[in-house]
Design a protein around this motif. Structure first.
Motif, PDB file in Angstrom:
ATOM      1  N   UNK A 146       0.828  -1.214   0.000  1.00 20.08           N
ATOM      2  CA  UNK A 146       0.000   0.000   0.000  1.00 20.08           C
ATOM      3  C   UNK A 146       0.864   1.266   0.000  1.00 20.08           C
ATOM      4  N   UNK A 147       2.063   1.145  -0.574  1.00 21.92           N
ATOM      5  CA  UNK A 147       2.967   2.281  -0.692  1.00 21.92           C
ATOM      6  C   UNK A 147       3.521   2.347  -2.111  1.00 21.92           C
ATOM      7  N   UNK A 148       3.724   3.561  -2.643  1.00 24.63           N
ATOM      8  CA  UNK A 148       4.349   3.699  -3.970  1.00 24.63           C
ATOM      9  C   UNK A 148       5.743   3.060  -3.965  1.00 24.63           C
ATOM     10  N   UNK A 149       6.151   2.535  -5.100  1.00 25.24           N
ATOM     11  CA  UNK A 149       7.460   1.896  -5.242  1.00 25.24           C
ATOM     12  C   UNK A 149       8.333   2.710  -6.196  1.00 25.24           C
ATOM     13  N   UNK A 150       9.498   3.098  -5.716  1.00 23.00           N
ATOM     14  CA  UNK A 150      10.445   3.869  -6.522  1.00 23.00           C
ATOM     15  C   UNK A 150      11.413   2.881  -7.172  1.00 23.00           C
ATOM     16  N   UNK A 151      11.426   2.830  -8.494  1.00 29.13           N
ATOM     17  CA  UNK A 151      12.362   1.941  -9.181  1.00 29.13           C
ATOM     18  C   UNK A 151      13.298   2.774 -10.055  1.00 29.13           C
ATOM     19  N   UNK A 191      12.476  15.744 -16.655  1.00 32.62           N
ATOM     20  CA  UNK A 191      11.330  15.420 -15.829  1.00 32.62           C
ATOM     21  C   UNK A 191      11.700  15.347 -14.358  1.00 32.62           C
ATOM     22  N   UNK A 192      10.720  15.000 -13.555  1.00 33.46           N
ATOM     23  CA  UNK A 192      10.920  14.949 -12.105  1.00 33.46           C
ATOM     24  C   UNK A 192      10.144  13.777 -11.516  1.00 33.46           C
ATOM     25  N   UNK A 193      10.868  12.717 -11.155  1.00 31.94           N
ATOM     26  CA  UNK A 193      10.232  11.629 -10.432  1.00 31.94           C
ATOM     27  C   UNK A 193      10.002  12.023  -8.981  1.00 31.94           C
ATOM     28  N   UNK A 207      13.264  11.942 -14.082  1.00 33.98           N
ATOM     29  CA  UNK A 207      12.650  10.723 -14.603  1.00 33.98           C
ATOM     30  C   UNK A 207      13.608   9.996 -15.540  1.00 33.98           C
ATOM     31  N   UNK A 208      14.298  10.778 -16.367  1.00 35.57           N
ATOM     32  CA  UNK A 208      15.302  10.213 -17.278  1.00 35.57           C
ATOM     33  C   UNK A 208      16.604  10.966 -17.077  1.00 35.57           C
ATOM     34  N   UNK A 209      17.710  10.238 -17.071  1.00 40.22           N
ATOM     35  CA  UNK A 209      19.006  10.849 -16.841  1.00 40.22           C
ATOM     36  C   UNK A 209      20.032  10.267 -17.802  1.00 40.22           C
ATOM     37  N   UNK A 210      20.609  11.135 -18.621  1.00 41.36           N
ATOM     38  CA  UNK A 210      21.732  10.746 -19.467  1.00 41.36           C
ATOM     39  C   UNK A 210      23.022  11.086 -18.723  1.00 41.36           C
ATOM     40  N   UNK A 211      23.894  10.094 -18.584  1.00 38.47           N
ATOM     41  CA  UNK A 211      25.199  10.296 -17.969  1.00 38.47           C
ATOM     42  C   UNK A 211      26.264   9.986 -19.004  1.00 38.47           C
ATOM     43  N   UNK A 225      28.007   6.341 -22.675  1.00 40.62           N
ATOM     44  CA  UNK A 225      26.719   6.937 -22.277  1.00 40.62           C
ATOM     45  C   UNK A 225      25.897   5.916 -21.505  1.00 40.62           C
ATOM     46  N   UNK A 226      25.196   6.426 -20.482  1.00 43.60           N
ATOM     47  CA  UNK A 226      24.322   5.596 -19.651  1.00 43.60           C
ATOM     48  C   UNK A 226      22.991   6.314 -19.511  1.00 43.60           C
ATOM     49  N   UNK A 227      21.917   5.543 -19.560  1.00 37.68           N
ATOM     50  CA  UNK A 227      20.576   6.099 -19.419  1.00 37.68           C
ATOM     51  C   UNK A 227      19.911   5.479 -18.198  1.00 37.68           C
ATOM     52  N   UNK A 228      19.528   6.348 -17.267  1.00 38.90           N
ATOM     53  CA  UNK A 228      18.790   5.915 -16.081  1.00 38.90           C
ATOM     54  C   UNK A 228      17.328   6.299 -16.238  1.00 38.90           C
ATOM     55  N   UNK A 229      16.446   5.373 -15.910  1.00 40.13           N
ATOM     56  CA  UNK A 229      15.006   5.623 -15.904  1.00 40.13           C
ATOM     57  C   UNK A 229      14.498   5.456 -14.476  1.00 40.13           C
ATOM     58  N   UNK A 230      13.953   6.533 -13.917  1.00 38.77           N
ATOM     59  CA  UNK A 230      13.418   6.518 -12.550  1.00 38.77           C
ATOM     60  C   UNK A 230      11.899   6.665 -12.601  1.00 38.77           C
ATOM     61  N   UNK A 231      11.198   5.714 -12.023  1.00 38.55           N
ATOM     62  CA  UNK A 231       9.731   5.715 -12.077  1.00 38.55           C
ATOM     63  C   UNK A 231       9.161   5.474 -10.680  1.00 38.55           C
TER      64      UNK A 231
END
Length: 463
Positions: free
Chosen positions: A24-29, A70-72, A140-144, A150-156
């Motif tokens: 019953x809690x949001x999940x940060x992935x 964006x902003x997760x 929400x999306x991060x290019x490093x 190059x690395x792409x992080x996706x935070x949801x």
């Protein structure tokens, strides 16, 4: 292009939805992938069609760039204990997040980018209404980009009512836009107007400050002024950042988009960097222009090294940073004498500081101790900040505040947000300051701030 296959993303999201339902809690992935090399300016430009909250950071001394979209989660705080509160929320996010990352590269996965205002006691009004005093963002999306990698992080943030296919579709659509979509042509803005805000009043304030210093009310104060410029069309963020990256070598290039406004800059001044518990800070104070030819450049640099006013100003910064760093570090190393640090338009007195961070301390602990340094506020610290609040004819907002990033691996870096501009559609406010001591000359200080304004004026359509 992505090394992680789509079924893995689907499985991760499906598992997070189930866990959100059970707890019953949001999940940060957070999902990290290595991708084909992707140009950071192209990514920033394409991101305009994904989200209006964009973030950019390029390091001054290594091939390292972050571009957030964006902003997760936005991490905000009150103003009384802002660094501690940001740290507490960040730690809570880390504890609860599920990070899918086999690469463990610096600046990937859970990364927070943002900044802090110079003075929390100053009203957060025009022109800074869209910038809270303290705001760090997990994009929400991060290019490093590290070198040619190059690395792409996706935070949801996953809710129990979310639908797996809908989220996967949105992620893949956004990835395609960010990595492969057609780009618009980038053009620097055409400037149609410039206004130096209250120049004579500013000079009078400098004169008053020198008198107050002679009367022992304070030792030094940094006074900033504002220039407002207007353009024929709204400014393209990516065009300005591209220009700054091309021209401002040895500077940190940054951008924070918030509420449709852009705070951008190319600052030479690192506040603090932590990499594997090793701390680097910078004493940067004392300024002269670059010469028109090598011999003149060398003469100006030599004069800077031997100028009592600039050496005094620089020593103020060295001693304050020494005290702050020694409070939370060991193996502190600071050279006895500064060297000349050249930039495109300016050269500064520079002293590097290295140390090892004590166990239990973090980058934000160091930032809290250092801000504001005498190079941005003055001495004594509280007296000078009060003096600035009472006498300056501008609202500093995020100008001269700490701006940077940190990750979940205890890496990060903050710079001081100088040589900067707040861009609002087809207008911008530019800021520059100078250190005032008892023998400061108002006309000379006005000219010095004019030189410091050149990098941003150049990136915004002229000189």
């Amino acid at each position: 292009m992505l090394h992680t296959k789509i079924p893995q993303i689907e499985e991760i999201i499906e598992g997070a939805i189930k866990q959100a339902y059970l707890s019953k809690e949001p999940q940060f992935i957070s999902i990290v992938n290595q991708i084909d090399y992707t140009d950071s300016i192209a990514f920033l430009d394409r991101a305009n069609k994904v989200d209006k909250h964009r973030l950019f950071w390029q390091s001054a001394d290594e091939e390292f760039t972050l571009v957030g979209v964006g902003s997760t989660k936005k991490i905000l705080s009150s103003n009384s204990h802002r660094f501690n509160e940001i740290e507490a929320v960040w730690n809570e996010v880390q504890q609860k997040a599920s990070v899918y990352d086999i690469l463990h590269e610096k600046g990937t996965g859970l990364v927070s980018i943002g900044g802090f205002s110079f003075d929390t006691k100053q009203d957060n009004n025009a022109p800074w209404a869209n910038f809270p005093h303290n705001q760090m963002t997990i994009p929400m999306y991060l290019l490093t980009n590290k070198g040619n990698q190059s690395f792409l992080t996706t935070n949801i943030l996953i809710m129990e009512e979310d639908h797996k296919q809908q989220i996967v579709h949105q992620i893949l659509t956004d990835h395609e836009q960010l990595l492969t979509a057609e780009r618009e042509e980038l053009n620097l803005p055409d400037r149609i107007g410039r206004l130096d805000v209250a120049p004579e009043e500013w000079k009078e304030i400098v004169k008053q400050a020198t008198d107050d210093i002679k009367n022992n009310k304070l030792e030094k104060v940094v006074l900033a002024r504002e220039v407002r410029v207007k353009f024929s069309h709204d400014v393209q963020l990516a065009a300005v950042i591209e220009k700054l990256c091309e021209t401002q070598i040895n500077s940190y290039v940054f951008a924070i988009e918030s509420g449709g406004d852009y705070f951008v800059g190319a600052t030479p001044e690192r506040l603090a960097k932590v990499d594997n518990q090793e701390l680097i800070s910078t004493c940067l104070a004392g300024t002269v222009p670059r010469g028109h030819y090598p011999e003149q450049d060398e003469q100006l640099g030599e004069a800077l090294l031997n100028d009592p006013k600039n050496r005094q100003e620089h020593d103020f910064v060295v001693q304050m940073i020494r005290e702050a760093v020694e409070a939370c570090c060991y193996n502190v190393s600071i050279p006895q004498e500064p060297v000349v640090y050249p930039l495109r338009n300016l050269q500064h007195l520079y002293t590097p500081v290295t140390a090892t961070l004590e166990k239990g301390y973090t980058l934000l602990d160091v930032v809290a101790r250092l801000h504001p340094t005498p190079a941005l506020g003055g001495l004594p610290q509280k007296t000078s900040v009060d003096y600035i609040r009472d006498h300056e004819v501008l609202n500093r907002g995020w100008y001269a505040g700490p701006l940077g990033w940190f990750d979940g691996k205890n890496n990060g870096e903050f710079a001081v947000a100088i040589r900067s501009a707040l861009i609002q559609k087809n207008e911008a406010s530019l800021f520059a300051g100078c250190g005032v001591v008892e023998d400061s000359d108002p006309e000379a200080e006005f000219e010095e701030t004019g030189v410091k304004l050149k990098p941003m004026l150049s990136a915004l359509g002229g000189y």
